[in-house]
Design a protein around this motif. Structure first.
Motif, PDB file in Angstrom:
ATOM      1  N   GLU A 117       0.858  -1.178   0.000  1.00 11.15           N
ATOM      2  CA  GLU A 117       0.000   0.000   0.000  1.00 11.15           C
ATOM      3  C   GLU A 117       0.894   1.228   0.000  1.00 11.15           C
ATOM      4  N   SER A 133       2.295   4.820   0.637  1.00 11.56           N
ATOM      5  CA  SER A 133       2.091   5.905   1.594  1.00 11.56           C
ATOM      6  C   SER A 133       1.761   7.188   0.843  1.00 11.56           C
ATOM      7  N   LYS A 163       1.050  -0.333   5.342  1.00  4.63           N
ATOM      8  CA  LYS A 163       1.008   1.120   5.479  1.00  4.63           C
ATOM      9  C   LYS A 163       2.382   1.721   5.758  1.00  4.63           C
TER      10      LYS A 163
END
Length: 471
Positions: free
Chosen positions: A279, A281, A361
């Motif tokens: 994912e 940032s 994340k």
């Protein structure tokens, strides 16, 4: 097969690497029944499990090292010890490395010592400590030595008198008290003992004692010798000793473990599915994560101080410390106070979180421990293609850089222990180079997929159980 796992200070009371390791081992072997013999620090933990019990855990036995503290007893009892028994007790209290554990076990479990508190209040115990004081601590107040040794050995006296469950195999997941219980079980039932060392228990206790404020300086050597004595029992009785990497094997041999007993079985992690989901940032933000219990051995204070240097240089960087904060509340409060003193604005203690949800994340993972074995948190991060900054403890360097002749490339940057400037410099280097982060993350995924697979880890232990258990 019925396997008794003996765990000290971990499963099922504490989350973390060893507890996760136990859960994985048990869950992946539904063909076996497991008994948990749990050694906790404080009686208030009784029944308060923080780990879910897989269905093939059929029994949980709990003992606590603070049991019977403060009990009233009568002073001055005299036991009828033979000269050999008196000498064995004396060697035990002094931390002798040549202790005859079989003889000591028989003595500690004899009808003559049914009440450990009575022994610690007896004239015989007084005589042993008086002799010890003359030989080794002539300038130390006698009462200090008396109560220090008393508090040191009481937990073991209590532990060795407990009733032990019968099993086909006993498996201690550390030395220390767990290792002694495993040795005692083998002595009582004649069944094989397997020992797994994640970190080197006696070395970890030594590091803690050196730093500890609760141990007077002149007694630090006494406590350290005591824990090395406990470890010797496990090494002596174990049929096989499993360690996670080569340096641990070398240390175990240095500490007296027979080289022929030792086998290296690395930890393993699943590298498929959502653990490798990525994912992105926010473009202008860098998120550093630490999957760690907030306890002194993880050296969260050095982590915070290092991040303070990073925050001075970069305004778009955040540190997420992800793990339980209730294991050592005083230390957690000290960490919060340190953040306040340093006026840090972007350090977040998340408490327990879903690691699998958080890993995608994060941009960088950080570990600043002063002692480790082979951290599952690092393997999980490598499986998620995250680059690391780690201290050079346990197998961290091996995980980052590979074993000799490894052709993959670095998965992170290794720094000295407690070196805030080195750690900060490494973090700044990764924060400022997205290409390096991507390459190191890919290297880590390649290495963990090749060398640290869960299926290989489980297959190894399945074969070990079948071999030593005779089934």
């Amino acid at each position: 097969m019925r396997i008794c796992l003996i765990a000290e200070g971990s499963f099922p009371y504490v989350t973390g690497g060893v507890s996760s390791w136990i859960t994985s081992l048990v869950t992946e072997m539904p063909e076996h029944e497991f008994i948990i013999f749990a050694i906790g620090a404080e009686s208030k933990q009784k029944g308060k499990f923080k780990c879910e019990l897989p269905p093939n855990i059929v029994e949980v036995h709990e003992i606590f090292l603070d049991a019977h503290r403060g009990e009233k007893t009568k002073w001055g009892k005299r036991y009828s010890f033979s000269p050999e028994e008196f000498e064995t007790l004396s060697e035990f209290l002094k931390g002798s490395q040549s202790l005859q554990w079989d003889y000591l076990f028989k003595l500690l479990r004899s009808d003559n010592l049914q009440a450990p508190m009575d022994f610690l209040s007896s004239k015989d115990y007084f005589d042993i400590i008086e002799e010890f004081a003359r030989e080794s601590y002539p300038t130390v107040p006698f009462t200090e030595l008396f109560w220090t040794v008393n508090s040191m050995i009481l937990p073991l006296l209590l532990a060795t008198r407990t009733e032990l469950p019968e099993a086909d195999v006993y498996h201690a997941v550390s030395t220390g008290y767990a290792g002694v219980i495993g040795a005692l079980a083998k002595e009582l039932y004649g069944k094989p003992l397997l020992l797994t060392e994640h970190g080197i228990y006696s070395r970890e206790r030594e590091e803690e004692i050196i730093k500890a404020e609760w141990v007077e300086g002149h007694f630090k050597d006494l406590w350290i010798r005591y824990f090395y004595t406990l470890s010797a029992a496990a090494y002596t009785y174990a049929d096989q000793v499993i360690t996670l990497f080569e340096r641990n094997r070398e240390i175990e041999i240095e500490l007296g473990c027979s080289a022929g007993k030792i086998r290296i079985v690395p930890n393993g992690i699943e590298t498929s599915g959502k653990m490798i989901a990525m994912e992105e940032s926010e473009a202008d933000q860098i998120r550093i994560g630490a999957i760690v219990r907030v306890v002194p051995i993880k050296d969260i204070k050095t982590m915070i101080q290092s991040f303070a240097l990073v925050e001075r240089e970069m305004q778009n960087v955040h540190l997420y410390i992800m793990g339980p904060t209730d294991e050592n509340p005083e230390y957690y409060e000290e960490c919060l106070a340190l953040c306040d003193r340093l006026n840090l604005q972007r350090v977040y203690f998340t408490g327990m979180v879903s690691v699998q949800d958080w890993l995608p994340k994060l941009d960088i993972l950080l570990l600043t421990s002063i002692s480790e074995g082979q951290p599952l948190a690092i393997l999980e991060g490598m499986a998620a293609k995250k680059p690391f900054v780690v201290t050079n403890v346990g197998s961290c360097k091996e995980l980052m850089e590979g074993q000799p002749f490894d052709d993959i490339g670095p998965a992170g940057i290794v720094t000295a222990v407690m070196h805030t400037e080195q750690i900060a410099k490494a973090l700044l280097k990764l924060c400022g180079n997205s290409t390096m982060r991507k390459v190191m993350g890919g290297n880590g995924f390649h290495r963990v997929s090749r060398d640290y697979r869960k299926d290989k880890f489980i297959a190894s232990y399945r074969e070990i159980y079948e071999t030593i258990g005779g089934n």
